[in-house]
Design an enzyme around this catalytic site. Structure first.
Site, PDB file in Angstrom:
ATOM      1  N   ASP A 188      80.853  24.843  31.250  1.00  0.00           N
ATOM      2  CA  ASP A 188      82.415  24.497  30.818  1.00  0.00           C
ATOM      3  C   ASP A 188      82.363  23.160  31.079  1.00  0.00           C
ATOM      4  O   ASP A 188      82.218  22.506  32.261  1.00  0.00           O
ATOM      5  CB  ASP A 188      82.517  24.347  32.293  1.00  0.00           C
ATOM      6  CG  ASP A 188      84.683  24.586  32.133  1.00  0.00           C
ATOM      7  OD1 ASP A 188      85.429  23.956  31.416  1.00  0.00           O
ATOM      8  OD2 ASP A 188      85.540  26.322  32.012  1.00  0.00           O
ATOM      9  N   HIS A 189      83.023  22.228  30.093  1.00  0.00           N
ATOM     10  CA  HIS A 189      82.387  20.580  29.885  1.00  0.00           C
ATOM     11  C   HIS A 189      83.606  19.964  30.784  1.00  0.00           C
ATOM     12  O   HIS A 189      83.146  19.251  31.438  1.00  0.00           O
ATOM     13  CB  HIS A 189      82.748  19.699  28.135  1.00  0.00           C
ATOM     14  CG  HIS A 189      83.752  19.951  28.112  1.00  0.00           C
ATOM     15  ND1 HIS A 189      84.056  21.166  27.191  1.00  0.00           N
ATOM     16  CD2 HIS A 189      84.828  19.022  27.471  1.00  0.00           C
ATOM     17  CE1 HIS A 189      85.794  20.822  26.423  1.00  0.00           C
ATOM     18  NE2 HIS A 189      86.407  19.539  26.690  1.00  0.00           N
ATOM     19  N   HIS A 251      88.365  26.537  31.392  1.00  0.00           N
ATOM     20  CA  HIS A 251      88.334  25.595  32.502  1.00  0.00           C
ATOM     21  C   HIS A 251      89.379  25.096  33.393  1.00  0.00           C
ATOM     22  O   HIS A 251      89.431  24.640  34.499  1.00  0.00           O
ATOM     23  CB  HIS A 251      88.995  24.235  30.983  1.00  0.00           C
ATOM     24  CG  HIS A 251      88.757  24.232  30.116  1.00  0.00           C
ATOM     25  ND1 HIS A 251      87.129  24.062  29.987  1.00  0.00           N
ATOM     26  CD2 HIS A 251      88.675  23.767  28.573  1.00  0.00           C
ATOM     27  CE1 HIS A 251      86.516  24.396  28.782  1.00  0.00           C
ATOM     28  NE2 HIS A 251      87.870  24.331  27.803  1.00  0.00           N
TER      29      HIS A 251
HETATM   30  P1  NAP Z   1      81.720  24.939  13.395  1.00  0.00           P
HETATM   31  O1  NAP Z   1      81.535  23.038  13.218  1.00  0.00           O
HETATM   32  O2  NAP Z   1      81.992  25.382  12.977  1.00  0.00           O
HETATM   33  O3  NAP Z   1      79.781  24.361  13.636  1.00  0.00           O
HETATM   34  C1  NAP Z   1      79.028  26.404  13.347  1.00  0.00           C
HETATM   35  C2  NAP Z   1      77.591  26.379  13.084  1.00  0.00           C
HETATM   36  O4  NAP Z   1      76.761  27.129  13.400  1.00  0.00           O
HETATM   37  C3  NAP Z   1      77.379  25.249  12.106  1.00  0.00           C
HETATM   38  O5  NAP Z   1      76.426  24.140  12.273  1.00  0.00           O
HETATM   39  C4  NAP Z   1      76.997  25.734  10.890  1.00  0.00           C
HETATM   40  O6  NAP Z   1      75.673  25.601  10.137  1.00  0.00           O
HETATM   41  C5  NAP Z   1      76.098  27.169  11.637  1.00  0.00           C
HETATM   42  N1  NAP Z   1      76.009  28.554  11.384  1.00  0.00           N
HETATM   43  C6  NAP Z   1      76.767  28.820  11.012  1.00  0.00           C
HETATM   44  N2  NAP Z   1      76.272  30.811  10.530  1.00  0.00           N
HETATM   45  C7  NAP Z   1      75.016  30.391  10.981  1.00  0.00           C
HETATM   46  C8  NAP Z   1      74.207  31.251  11.201  1.00  0.00           C
HETATM   47  N3  NAP Z   1      74.538  32.432  10.613  1.00  0.00           N
HETATM   48  N4  NAP Z   1      73.013  30.499  11.100  1.00  0.00           N
HETATM   49  C9  NAP Z   1      72.521  29.761  11.830  1.00  0.00           C
HETATM   50  N5  NAP Z   1      73.903  28.773  11.890  1.00  0.00           N
HETATM   51  C10 NAP Z   1      74.765  28.882  11.615  1.00  0.00           C
HETATM   52  O7  NAP Z   1      81.451  25.023  15.287  1.00  0.00           O
HETATM   53  P2  NAP Z   1      81.585  24.017  15.650  1.00  0.00           P
HETATM   54  O8  NAP Z   1      83.461  23.179  16.455  1.00  0.00           O
HETATM   55  O9  NAP Z   1      80.993  23.368  15.744  1.00  0.00           O
HETATM   56  O10 NAP Z   1      81.632  25.065  17.701  1.00  0.00           O
HETATM   57  C11 NAP Z   1      80.556  25.688  17.673  1.00  0.00           C
HETATM   58  C12 NAP Z   1      80.907  26.206  19.248  1.00  0.00           C
HETATM   59  O11 NAP Z   1      81.320  25.215  20.231  1.00  0.00           O
HETATM   60  C13 NAP Z   1      81.566  26.820  19.087  1.00  0.00           C
HETATM   61  O12 NAP Z   1      81.021  28.488  19.608  1.00  0.00           O
HETATM   62  C14 NAP Z   1      82.684  27.166  19.949  1.00  0.00           C
HETATM   63  O13 NAP Z   1      83.604  27.809  20.167  1.00  0.00           O
HETATM   64  C15 NAP Z   1      82.213  26.141  21.096  1.00  0.00           C
HETATM   65  N6  NAP Z   1      82.772  25.570  20.861  1.00  0.00           N
HETATM   66  C16 NAP Z   1      83.527  23.936  20.386  1.00  0.00           C
HETATM   67  C17 NAP Z   1      84.128  23.041  20.618  1.00  0.00           C
HETATM   68  C18 NAP Z   1      84.591  22.070  19.421  1.00  0.00           C
HETATM   69  O14 NAP Z   1      85.151  20.942  19.886  1.00  0.00           O
HETATM   70  N7  NAP Z   1      84.263  21.658  17.889  1.00  0.00           N
HETATM   71  C19 NAP Z   1      84.191  22.349  22.017  1.00  0.00           C
HETATM   72  C20 NAP Z   1      84.300  23.332  22.848  1.00  0.00           C
HETATM   73  C21 NAP Z   1      83.331  24.412  22.224  1.00  0.00           C
HETATM   74  P3  NAP Z   1      75.643  26.112   8.886  1.00  0.00           P
HETATM   75  O15 NAP Z   1      77.233  27.009   8.460  1.00  0.00           O
HETATM   76  O16 NAP Z   1      75.292  24.949   7.703  1.00  0.00           O
HETATM   77  O17 NAP Z   1      75.073  27.187   8.936  1.00  0.00           O
END
Ligand code: NAP
Length: 500
Positions: A188-189, A251
């Site tokens: 939980d950042h 959070h």
């Molecule tokens: P995102 O931008 O949609 O990135 C998803 C990542 O997963 C990409 O690198 C995608 O790359 C990879 N991916 C998707 N399907 C895959 C598969 N079948 N095999 C391997 N890799 C796969 O999402 P994000 O915003 O970075 O968020 C990631 C997680 O962190 C989520 O659960 C989100 O709720 C959580 N989170 C995000 C934030 C934020 O600020 N972004 C904050 C808190 C929590 P490819 O499409 O190349 O496979």
């Protein structure tokens, strides 16, 4: 006088030589990795807090090679680090980065990851799951099947951890079947933020506040996390989640725990987490008719945020027609303990609000009888404001005499500006959390029973909303939410901090 024994875990202040590590970053091409995780790792490296014998292995489906991945990571770090980016440091850091193409759902793809990892017996192995949570099960299953989970491997999990108590339990069972609880780092950042650490320092490093930190002295507490952003292209995800699950379950409840917990016996991870768990378990349940009295759901309509015109929630891409998902929630929470009985904790969070702000406000009781005249004499209680974002500072409002002949009181703020006092750069939350995971310090990560207790408090609220069947209250973007949120707190004779 003897002191409580220290934890055997590495503390974040007393660390030795940084250990060699292999950090496998699932979701390595994603928004979180590019915007937060890689810049945080770069900064830890630049501060010589990461071993040069470390490796960061980005993993995703995209068919890109190592050099394209490094170029992409460099562009992201330049963009997000600004003046803190140094080309010479970067070329040393880039030497740590690798990339492997893996579809998390395809068993055969894990062979490439296994051969990249090889067998570096001296290196600690960490798997950071920065993907959608519906991939967690496949990743854990295939990592175990590929035989690349070393006995002391650590798993870092991003929120959201499930969507209710049952689904969180399923995820925790799957991860728990692969590694022990003490190898699981649930992020939980908010807990990594410098000001949250300072809240611990303020409460448990000083005697000043402890006698005041209780019913009888504290009148009420407000915790606000406001965002000006909307759903930012993630309408589909958000529409299935809503503010209660996206923000309050993790959070806001974690902030509440740090604020309300009893002093732990020492700073060891489980001593702190035991106390947080007691707070979660002492939260008075809110369900059925109570939920309609003590909670407010809102949803934004088109409006002005700053000077920008923004569309309403229902017009965002990915949001279903007629959606009832809440983009705002306010809750009156109560903690049934001797320390806090009768002290309301008002929680409030939402999207497209007036300000980007995260703040805890502890309001103390008014003086019992004022000997001074004037508007500020009696109804202006002392107030401690702990601001987490956009800037991090702590202020204590007191009344002081205004200069001049008359005895007129006015509020003034005693401000703790940590940047000024220490002249040191505060760590970004992910810098701290990644560093803590590498060094084996679990204090700032959620334990399984905490996640479970948080969901068990949240689930009845959602059930009551679903049974009620009414629409969320609308509010124009760029405001502090629906008017009913003001009524929620006004019923008890208070007002939100920003409304005063
Ligand atoms: P995102 O931008 O949609 O990135 C998803 C990542 O997963 C990409 O690198 C995608 O790359 C990879 N991916 C998707 N399907 C895959 C598969 N079948 N095999 C391997 N890799 C796969 O999402 P994000 O915003 O970075 O968020 C990631 C997680 O962190 C989520 O659960 C989100 O709720 C959580 N989170 C995000 C934030 C934020 O600020 N972004 C904050 C808190 C929590 P490819 O499409 O190349 O496979």
């Amino acid at each position: 006088m003897s002191r409580a024994p220290r934890s055997s875990e590495a503390s974040s202040t007393t660390r030795g030589e940084p250990p060699a590590f292999d950090l496998v970053l699932f979701g390595g091409t994603g928004d979180l990795a590019m915007r937060k995780l890689l810049p945080a790792l770069y900064r830890r490296f630049a501060d010589q807090q990461l071993s040069p014998r470390g490796r960061i292995i980005g993993v995703a489906r995209s068919d890109i090679g190592r050099s394209t991945y490094v170029t992409k990571a460099e562009a992201a770090c330049r963009l997000h680090l600004g003046a803190a980016f140094d080309a010479k440091q970067w070329s040393a850091f880039a030497g740590l980065i690798d990339y492997v193409r893996v579809d998390a759902t395809i068993a055969a793809d894990y062979g490439a990851l296994a051969s990249t990892l090889g067998s570096r017996a001296e290196a600690l192995r960490l798997f950071f799951l920065s993907t959608a949570p519906d991939l967690f099960a496949a990743i854990c299953r295939e990592l175990a099947a590929a035989g690349i989970v070393t006995p002391d491997a650590r798993i870092m999990l991003e929120k959201p951890l499930g969507e209710d108590a049952a689904s969180a339990e399923r995820i925790n069972d799957i991860v728990g079947a692969m590694v022990g609880e003490r190898q699981i780092y649930r992020i939980d950042h908010y807990l990594g933020k410098e000001t949250v650490q300072n809240l611990l320092a303020l409460r448990f490093g000083n005697t000043l506040f402890e006698p005041l930190w209780r019913r009888g002295q504290v009148q009420h507490v407000q915790i606000t996390v406001g965002e000006q952003l909307g759903v930012e292209g993630r309408g589909d995800f958000y529409d299935r989640t809503g503010a209660l699950r996206d923000m309050v379950q993790n959070h806001l409840l974690q902030l509440l725990c740090i604020l309300a917990m009893e002093p732990p016996a020492n700073s060891a991870a489980d001593a702190v987490r035991d106390e947080k768990l007691k707070v979660l378990r002492a939260l008075r349940p809110i369900g059925d008719a109570e939920a309609l009295l003590k909670t407010v759901r809102g949803q934004y309509r088109a409006g002005l945020v700053g000077s920008a015109k923004v569309p309403g929630y229902l017009d965002e891409p990915g949001v279903s027609a007629g959606s009832r998902t809440e983009t705002f929630v306010a809750i009156k929470a109560e903690i049934d303990t001797w320390r806090w009985a009768g002290v309301p904790f008002y929680l409030r969070t939402g999207k497209r609000l007036q300000e980007h702000l995260a703040e805890i406000v502890v309001t103390f009781h008014e003086v019992p009888h004022s000997i001074f005249d004037g508007p500020f004499s009696a109804q202006t209680p002392n107030r401690l404001v702990i601001r987490l974002q956009p800037d991090e500072h702590i202020t204590l409002r007191i009344l002081a005499k205004s200069p001049g002949e008359a005895m007129r009181l006015r509020p003034v703020d005693l401000a703790l500006d940590l940047g000024e006092s220490f002249k040191a750069r505060p760590l970004d939350a992910y810098e701290r959390l990644l560093g803590d995971a590498i060094h084996g310090n679990l204090t700032l990560f959620m334990r399984r029973d905490e996640v479970d207790a948080a969901w068990r408090w949240i689930d009845p609220i959602r059930a009551a909303w679903a049974a009620d069947g009414t629409e969320p209250r609308v509010y124009p973007a760029g405001t502090w939410g629906p008017a009913t949120a003001n009524a929620l707190i006004a019923r008890d004779g208070f007002a939100w901090h920003d409304e005063e």
